[in-house]
Design an enzyme around this catalytic site. Structure first.
Site, short mmCIF file in Angstrom:
data_model
loop_
_atom_site.label_atom_id
_atom_site.label_comp_id
_atom_site.label_asym_id
_atom_site.label_seq_id
_atom_site.Cartn_x
_atom_site.Cartn_y
_atom_site.Cartn_z
N ILE A 165 55.12 44.63 76.51
CA ILE A 165 55.10 43.55 75.53
C ILE A 165 56.45 42.85 75.38
CG2 ILE A 165 53.18 44.37 74.12
CD1 ILE A 165 55.33 45.71 72.31
N THR A 169 67.54 42.87 77.75
CA THR A 169 68.60 43.10 78.71
C THR A 169 68.67 44.56 79.10
OG1 THR A 169 69.76 41.45 77.39
CG2 THR A 169 71.01 42.54 79.13
N TYR A 170 68.40 45.41 78.16
CA TYR A 170 68.59 46.83 78.42
C TYR A 170 67.31 47.63 78.33
CZ TYR A 170 73.31 45.46 78.18
OH TYR A 170 74.48 44.83 78.46
N SER A 171 66.22 46.93 78.28
CA SER A 171 65.02 47.69 78.02
C SER A 171 63.77 46.96 78.46
CB SER A 171 64.90 47.94 76.51
OG SER A 171 64.77 46.69 75.86
N VAL A 173 59.84 46.95 76.88
CA VAL A 173 59.16 47.41 75.68
C VAL A 173 57.65 47.44 75.94
CG1 VAL A 173 58.86 47.05 73.20
CG2 VAL A 173 61.01 46.43 74.28
N LYS A 188 60.31 51.45 73.31
CA LYS A 188 61.39 50.71 73.98
C LYS A 188 62.06 51.65 74.97
CE LYS A 188 65.72 48.29 72.89
NZ LYS A 188 66.46 47.54 71.87
N ASP A 283 73.56 39.96 66.27
CA ASP A 283 72.70 39.26 67.23
C ASP A 283 71.45 38.72 66.54
OD1 ASP A 283 72.07 38.15 69.65
OD2 ASP A 283 71.26 39.99 70.53
N1 LIG Z 1 58.81 47.12 67.52
C1 LIG Z 1 58.42 46.19 68.35
N2 LIG Z 1 57.16 45.73 68.32
C2 LIG Z 1 56.77 44.77 69.17
N3 LIG Z 1 57.57 44.19 70.07
C3 LIG Z 1 58.83 44.61 70.15
C4 LIG Z 1 59.32 45.64 69.31
N4 LIG Z 1 60.62 45.84 69.60
C5 LIG Z 1 60.93 44.98 70.58
N5 LIG Z 1 59.85 44.24 70.93
C6 LIG Z 1 59.80 43.18 71.94
O1 LIG Z 1 60.63 43.50 73.03
C7 LIG Z 1 61.67 42.52 73.19
C8 LIG Z 1 62.93 43.23 73.63
O2 LIG Z 1 63.30 44.17 72.65
P1 LIG Z 1 64.81 44.32 72.17
O3 LIG Z 1 65.32 42.98 71.76
O4 LIG Z 1 64.91 45.39 71.16
O5 LIG Z 1 65.46 44.82 73.53
P2 LIG Z 1 66.88 44.52 74.15
O6 LIG Z 1 66.93 45.19 75.49
O7 LIG Z 1 67.92 44.90 73.19
O8 LIG Z 1 66.72 42.96 74.32
P3 LIG Z 1 67.68 41.74 74.23
O9 LIG Z 1 68.29 41.60 75.56
O10 LIG Z 1 66.77 40.57 73.88
O11 LIG Z 1 68.64 42.00 73.14
C9 LIG Z 1 61.75 41.82 71.83
O12 LIG Z 1 62.19 40.49 71.93
C10 LIG Z 1 60.33 41.90 71.32
O13 LIG Z 1 59.58 40.81 71.78
#
Ligand SMILES: Nc1ncnc2c1ncn2[C@@H]1O[C@H](COP(=O)(O)OP(=O)(O)OP(=O)(O)O)[C@@H](O)[C@H]1O
Length: 693
Positions: A165, A169-171, A173, A188, A283
């Site tokens: 979903i 950048t680091y994950s 989900v 995540k 952020d």
């Molecule tokens: N609890 C959640 N429920 C549904 N979708 C989620 C949830 N947490 C994250 N996501 C989805 O996953 C995407 C990426 O999550 P997140 O931003 O925490 O990861 P990140 O690796 O830190 O990403 P970014 O590079 O955008 O900072 C989010 O933009 C969101 O669409």
């Protein structure tokens, strides 16, 4: 890949259950797993018993060997052994907070030394041993002792992965079902690179911060799933159907004033909680504001967050916050700041909600600052004198810009404009606090904020969904254009020549020139400074809904580019520079890569068409400048900054930092910037033509 279990389900490498696609698939998995399990059993026999107390080097060696056999999403199998073993034992344990390290009052004491409070200090052997005994893998217990303290890990086999979903950048989900409760959750999956302790520390900080927060408008970390063998780690969150960026990107969707108030109220309440507990988010942007079907907004993604102490000055990195939402002081290199950085971002969100599109979509840091000054006025002489910000001499505009918020947003309700005027104050101390914003006229006068439950119900809308839809559209367009044979790797050809989205380069021009047919968007040269264009023509990019065009086009495009970027290395840093783009990578010259290092240390190079990767040239000297020793403490902790990141998947080219040599000025710089971009594009096109022949 993974183990079989009952119900025709398959466990992936982490033991997380996935639906099997076919019987054949099951059979082949079964055979492979057997082999893998045997190999690993043999490899580990002898170290078992105490195997959970592997030394760090052993642990790293093991995990790196497993990760080396993993694909992008870790879909290989070394952990099959782990899973098999766990299924056999089938001990499901909830991640339980046993309260061992909970604060009595729930309020954290902000530490003098940040590192001490981040769970990033190596824990003594005894405590690491306790963690290991609780079931935590030693690699995690060793590095992230405090972050996991008092919790027990969940096992992969207690979740069924449903679909992907989101992607960060680091994950990655995933939506998943908690098989113990039946509840739908978000998993995540954090990427690590070779179990590097530094990467784990960043993740540890995110966990640590999340555990300090407890508010309806802040995402709740519900547990952690570990895989001892693969080193993969999943953070378990409540599942949220939407994010604000995704909602804003929905064509034609405009929020009413009560709805805007409702979202802003929740955002500010969540922020007030974070700031009250000594946490800066750093952020705030639409895609990090998740919304569930009941209209509840929760601030998510604390990957760039840090602890701060308002009473004490401390050095923090300025290289945080996604570009469009980044306050001027950070662009100018400030290293002492506080909650006001989140308030600036909130101001950008407020205006975006009312306008239906991002208000300052800068493509480079120079341009971002220019947009800010043109909208909010340039700082006074006293400001420059007083603040002595590191990049002041570089960025100080030659002439004074007048503040024109009120004219630009003359259609906004007056109370919204007053609040916006505060939040978008150039001087951080004038922005007030989240609490004072909540007490502003905007929230106290009619029409009041609606109740979250009265917000309209939308189909799932995430920035990620928008990206997928856009990708599907593009694929269809490719087929229509007779390029269906390339659809094995859809979009690949187009993206190969694209710049890194957060590289300091004119994406729109590049896109149009690289592939004029691929999108309906046309670059409007008048839009150079963005805001003027906003006021004048409302982002009148062709073929898009006027309300959707700003956010959706740019976001989709950038996300696609980002996805197509080659793998990033461990030295990547997560620094915002572009809406979805937060990664910075140290420059390593590559053959065939245009070198922009002579362009004021600023410009992104678009790769030649026959090269696999896009890269941004960054002079080594700049790199050193970007990481002054004074940043070291926070940089090593904050913002997944200069030398580390959670993980590697995509080698992206990013650049974030001051862009001009001393003595330049913004106008000249922008012109020069444009010229160099044009040259790079021309060169790239020529190279591409040559390659095609
Ligand atoms: N609890 C959640 N429920 C549904 N979708 C989620 C949830 N947490 C994250 N996501 C989805 O996953 C995407 C990426 O999550 P997140 O931003 O925490 O990861 P990140 O690796 O830190 O990403 P970014 O590079 O955008 O900072 C989010 O933009 C969101 O669409």
């Amino acid at each position: 890949m993974g183990c079989l279990c009952s119900k025709g389900l398959v466990l992936d490498e982490d033991g997380v259950t996935q639906r099997a696609r076919s019987l054949n698939h099951l059979v082949s998995l079964s055979k492979k797993d057997e082999v893998v399990a045997t190999i690993i059993n043999v490899a580990l026999s002898g170290s078992h018993g105490n195997s959970r107390f592997l030394s760090k080097s052993q642990d790293n060696a093991d995990t790196s060997s497993s990760s080396s056999s993993s694909d992008e999403d870790g879909k290989k199998d070394v952990t099959a052994f782990d899973s098999t073993r766990e299924i056999g034992a089938h001990q499901r344990r909830a991640t339980v907070d046993v309260g061992a390290h909970r604060d009595g009052s729930g309020v954290i004491c902000v530490p003098n030394n940040i590192e001490d409070d981040l769970g990033i200090v190596d824990v003594p052997d005894g405590i690491a041993g306790e963690h290991a005994a609780a079931g935590w893998p030693s690699w995690l217990a060793t590095v992230a002792g405090e972050a996991i303290s008092g919790w027990l890990p969940r096992k992969g086999d207690s979740f069924e992965k449903l679909d992907k979903i989101g992607e960060g950048t680091y994950s990655n989900v995933f939506r998943a079902r908690d098989l113990e409760t039946g509840k739908i959750v978000a998993l995540k999956k954090v990427r690590f690179v070779n179990m590097d302790p530094e990467s784990v520390r960043f993740m540890a900080r995110e966990i640590h911060i999340l555990r300090k927060l407890d508010h309806p408008n802040v995402i709740k970390l519900e547990g952690i799933v570990t895989s001892r063998m693969s080193g993969n780690l999943y953070l378990v969150f409540e599942y949220m159907e939407h994010d604000l960026a995704g909602l804003l990107a929905r064509s034609g969707l405009r929020f009413t004033e009560p709805q805007v108030k409702c979202y802003m109220k929740q955002l500010l309440e969540g922020l007030a909680h974070c700031h009250g507990r000594g946490v800066l988010h750093r952020d705030i942007k639409g895609s990090n504001l998740l919304i569930d079907n009941n209209g509840i907004l929760r601030i998510a993604d604390f990957g760039l967050a840090t602890f701060f102490n308002p009473e004490q000055s401390q050095q923090l990195t300025s290289r945080v916050v996604t570009l469009w939402y980044r306050p001027p002081e950070l662009l100018l290199g400030a290293t002492e700041y506080g909650a006001s950085v989140d308030l600036w971002s909130s101001g950008c969100i407020l205006a975006e909600l009312l306008a239906g599109k991002p208000i300052m979509p800068g493509r480079t840091e120079v341009e971002q600052l220019h947009k800010i000054f043109k909208l909010c006025g340039s700082p006074s002489e006293e400001y420059w004198e007083r603040e002595k910000l590191p990049h002041a001499t570089i960025f100080k505009p030659q002439h004074q810009y007048r503040r024109c918020l009120a004219e630009t947003f003359k259609d906004f309700p007056p109370s919204a404009l007053s609040l916006l005027d505060l939040l978008l104050a150039i001087e951080p101390e004038k922005r007030g606090t989240a609490v004072s914003a909540l007490e502003s006229e905007f929230f106290l006068t009619k029409p009041f904020a609606c109740d979250p439950s009265n917000l309209p119900k939308y189909p799932p809308s995430k920035e990620y969904d928008a990206k997928l839809q856009d990708e599907a559209r593009r694929r269809r367009a490719e087929v229509t254009n007779g390029r269906g044979c390339e659809s094995v790797r859809p979009g690949r050809r187009e993206f190969k020549a694209m710049p890194a989205p957060d590289a300091n380069i004119d994406l729109q021009k590049l896109q149009v020139q690289a592939n004029p047919k691929s999108i309906s968007h046309k670059y409007n040269p008048q839009d150079e400074t963005g805001l003027e264009a906003t006021a004048r023509n409302g982002f009148s990019h062709s073929g898009m809904h006027p309300n959707a065009v700003g956010p959706s086009w740019t976001r989709k495009r950038n996300q696609e580019q980002l996805r197509q970027m080659p793998s990033r290395t461990y030295s990547s840093v997560r620094v915002s520079n572009g809406p979805q783009l937060k990664t910075q990578m140290s420059y390593r010259p590559q053959p065939g890569v245009a070198d922009f290092s002579d362009i004021s240390g600023s410009l992104a190079a678009r790769n030649t068409a026959n090269s696999t990767h896009n890269r941004l040239a960054e002079p080594a000297a700049r790199h050193a400048l970007d990481r002054p020793s004074t940043h070291k403490k926070d940089d090593s902790l904050g913002g997944k900054d200069p030398t580390t990141g959670y993980g590697t998947r995509i080698r992206r080219i990013h650049y974030s930092g001051p862009l001009m040599p001393p003595g330049g000025n913004i106008e000249d710089m922008l012109k020069e910037h444009e010229k160099q971009i044009q040259q790079a594009v021309r060169k790239s096109r020529i190279d591409k033509v040559k390659t095609n022949f």
